[in-house]
Design a protein around this motif. Sequence first.
Motif, short mmCIF file in Angstrom:
data_model
loop_
_atom_site.label_atom_id
_atom_site.label_comp_id
_atom_site.label_asym_id
_atom_site.label_seq_id
_atom_site.Cartn_x
_atom_site.Cartn_y
_atom_site.Cartn_z
N HIS A 1 -25.15 53.42 3.71
CA HIS A 1 -24.85 54.43 2.41
C HIS A 1 -24.61 53.54 1.19
CE1 HIS A 1 -22.38 57.59 0.68
NE2 HIS A 1 -21.45 56.65 0.32
N ILE A 2 -24.05 52.33 1.42
CA ILE A 2 -23.75 51.47 0.15
C ILE A 2 -25.18 50.87 -0.55
CG2 ILE A 2 -21.44 51.09 0.36
CD1 ILE A 2 -22.01 48.31 1.41
N LYS A 3 -26.18 50.66 0.55
CA LYS A 3 -27.50 50.24 -0.08
C LYS A 3 -28.18 51.28 -0.52
CE LYS A 3 -27.32 45.95 2.52
NZ LYS A 3 -28.06 44.99 3.65
N GLY A 4 -27.74 52.73 -0.32
CA GLY A 4 -28.58 53.76 -0.79
C GLY A 4 -29.88 54.04 0.01
N LEU A 5 -29.56 53.75 1.46
CA LEU A 5 -30.91 53.95 2.43
C LEU A 5 -30.56 55.09 3.15
CD1 LEU A 5 -30.71 50.32 4.10
CD2 LEU A 5 -32.55 51.01 2.61
N PRO A 6 -31.69 55.59 3.46
CA PRO A 6 -31.47 57.29 4.45
C PRO A 6 -30.63 56.97 5.57
CG PRO A 6 -33.95 56.58 3.80
CD PRO A 6 -33.05 55.37 3.42
N ARG A 7 -29.96 57.87 5.98
CA ARG A 7 -29.31 57.63 7.23
C ARG A 7 -30.10 57.35 8.54
NH1 ARG A 7 -24.88 62.84 7.21
NH2 ARG A 7 -23.50 61.99 5.58
N LYS A 8 -31.47 57.65 8.35
CA LYS A 8 -32.15 57.29 9.59
C LYS A 8 -32.81 55.81 9.59
CE LYS A 8 -33.45 62.09 10.37
NZ LYS A 8 -34.38 63.25 10.66
N ALA A 9 -32.52 55.04 8.75
CA ALA A 9 -33.05 53.79 8.33
C ALA A 9 -32.58 52.85 9.40
CB ALA A 9 -32.52 53.29 7.18
N ILE A 10 -33.44 52.08 10.08
CA ILE A 10 -33.27 51.18 11.03
C ILE A 10 -32.99 49.89 10.37
CG2 ILE A 10 -34.06 49.93 12.98
CD1 ILE A 10 -35.91 52.32 13.57
N LEU A 11 -31.81 49.27 10.67
CA LEU A 11 -31.19 48.05 9.83
C LEU A 11 -31.84 46.75 10.39
CD1 LEU A 11 -27.49 49.25 9.21
CD2 LEU A 11 -29.72 49.40 7.52
N ASN A 12 -32.12 46.92 11.96
CA ASN A 12 -32.38 45.68 12.72
C ASN A 12 -31.33 44.60 12.31
OD1 ASN A 12 -35.07 46.59 13.72
ND2 ASN A 12 -36.18 46.24 11.62
N MET A 13 -30.18 44.94 12.59
CA MET A 13 -29.16 43.97 12.67
C MET A 13 -28.05 44.47 13.42
SD MET A 13 -27.21 44.59 8.95
CE MET A 13 -25.79 43.79 9.47
N LYS A 14 -26.88 43.60 13.70
CA LYS A 14 -26.01 44.03 14.45
C LYS A 14 -24.71 43.11 14.17
CE LYS A 14 -23.83 44.39 19.25
NZ LYS A 14 -24.09 44.28 20.62
N ARG A 15 -23.55 43.98 13.68
CA ARG A 15 -22.24 43.24 13.40
C ARG A 15 -21.89 42.61 14.46
NH1 ARG A 15 -21.82 43.14 7.59
NH2 ARG A 15 -22.88 44.87 6.84
N LYS A 16 -21.30 41.24 14.21
CA LYS A 16 -20.55 40.70 15.24
C LYS A 16 -19.02 41.11 15.25
CE LYS A 16 -23.36 36.29 14.75
NZ LYS A 16 -24.28 37.25 13.78
N ASN A 17 -18.67 40.70 16.38
CA ASN A 17 -17.12 40.99 16.69
C ASN A 17 -16.34 40.24 15.60
OD1 ASN A 17 -18.08 41.20 19.85
ND2 ASN A 17 -16.80 42.85 19.35
N GLY A 18 -15.49 40.86 14.90
CA GLY A 18 -14.69 40.07 13.84
C GLY A 18 -15.54 40.01 12.65
N GLU A 19 -16.78 40.64 12.37
CA GLU A 19 -17.30 40.42 11.24
C GLU A 19 -16.78 41.70 10.08
OE1 GLU A 19 -21.93 40.45 9.43
OE2 GLU A 19 -21.61 40.22 11.66
N SER A 20 -16.83 41.24 8.87
CA SER A 20 -16.33 42.17 7.92
C SER A 20 -17.24 42.82 6.84
CB SER A 20 -15.17 41.71 7.23
OG SER A 20 -14.03 41.27 8.23
N LEU A 21 -17.08 43.85 6.30
CA LEU A 21 -17.70 44.50 5.21
C LEU A 21 -16.86 44.95 4.25
CD1 LEU A 21 -20.50 45.56 3.70
CD2 LEU A 21 -20.28 47.29 5.15
N TRP A 22 -17.05 44.63 2.83
CA TRP A 22 -15.92 45.15 1.81
C TRP A 22 -16.67 46.29 1.29
CZ3 TRP A 22 -11.05 43.58 0.24
CH2 TRP A 22 -10.42 42.27 1.12
#
Length: 210
Positions: free
Chosen positions: A167-188
């Motif tokens: 959403h904040i990067k303006g990508l389509p909802r169906k976009a594949i990110l090829n990333m996985k947030r780690k336990n304890g990782e944050s996003l502001w």
Amino acid sequence: MMTCPKPALLCLTRHGETDWNQQGILQGWTDVLLNPLGRRQARAMAGSFNHQGFSAVWSSPLMRARETAEIVAPLIRLSFPKFHNGLMERHFGVFQGVPKAELAEFNPVVLQLILKRNPDGYFEGGESMDEFADRVLGALADIGSAHDGQRVLVITHGWVMDVVTRHIKGLPRKAILNMKRKNGESLWIAVHQGIITATHEPENQVQSAA
């Protein structure tokens, strides 16, 4: 003349580790407690958050997030966390509780959807991507409107953070990110009058090592 309220700054953080995380089992809405490492991660989060000036802690009601929030809140001198159902992980239907090793044998197509974190994947009995994304973004708009001009810690889940990242990067909802947030990782993020945008606040990450 009325003054325009300042945006709320929300720090979205993935919960601590569970045994199912470690074993590669899809959790979804299944309630799983933190494991000992996950509890240590939660305490480490509190140490890194101690000087962020948070006014409140919100959390998904699922136990892995709830337990993380309940460990962190008193350690940063805040009252009991508040809960919002909109912060829950995506519902994966019949695939919840299934180890990825089993999926590799009887449904490798679904396994690839999960490994690639493909948001357009169909999970029988679960949520569609639009249902999931709408409730997540609605929850964050709710929380932001309740905390104009404040900093808020939000404990949630990996696929929830994927929705927000797109959403904040303006990508389509169906976009594949090829990333996985780690336990304890944050996003502001910033939330201003219901509009959710990125901020330049530093991201936090708690190491997964014991």
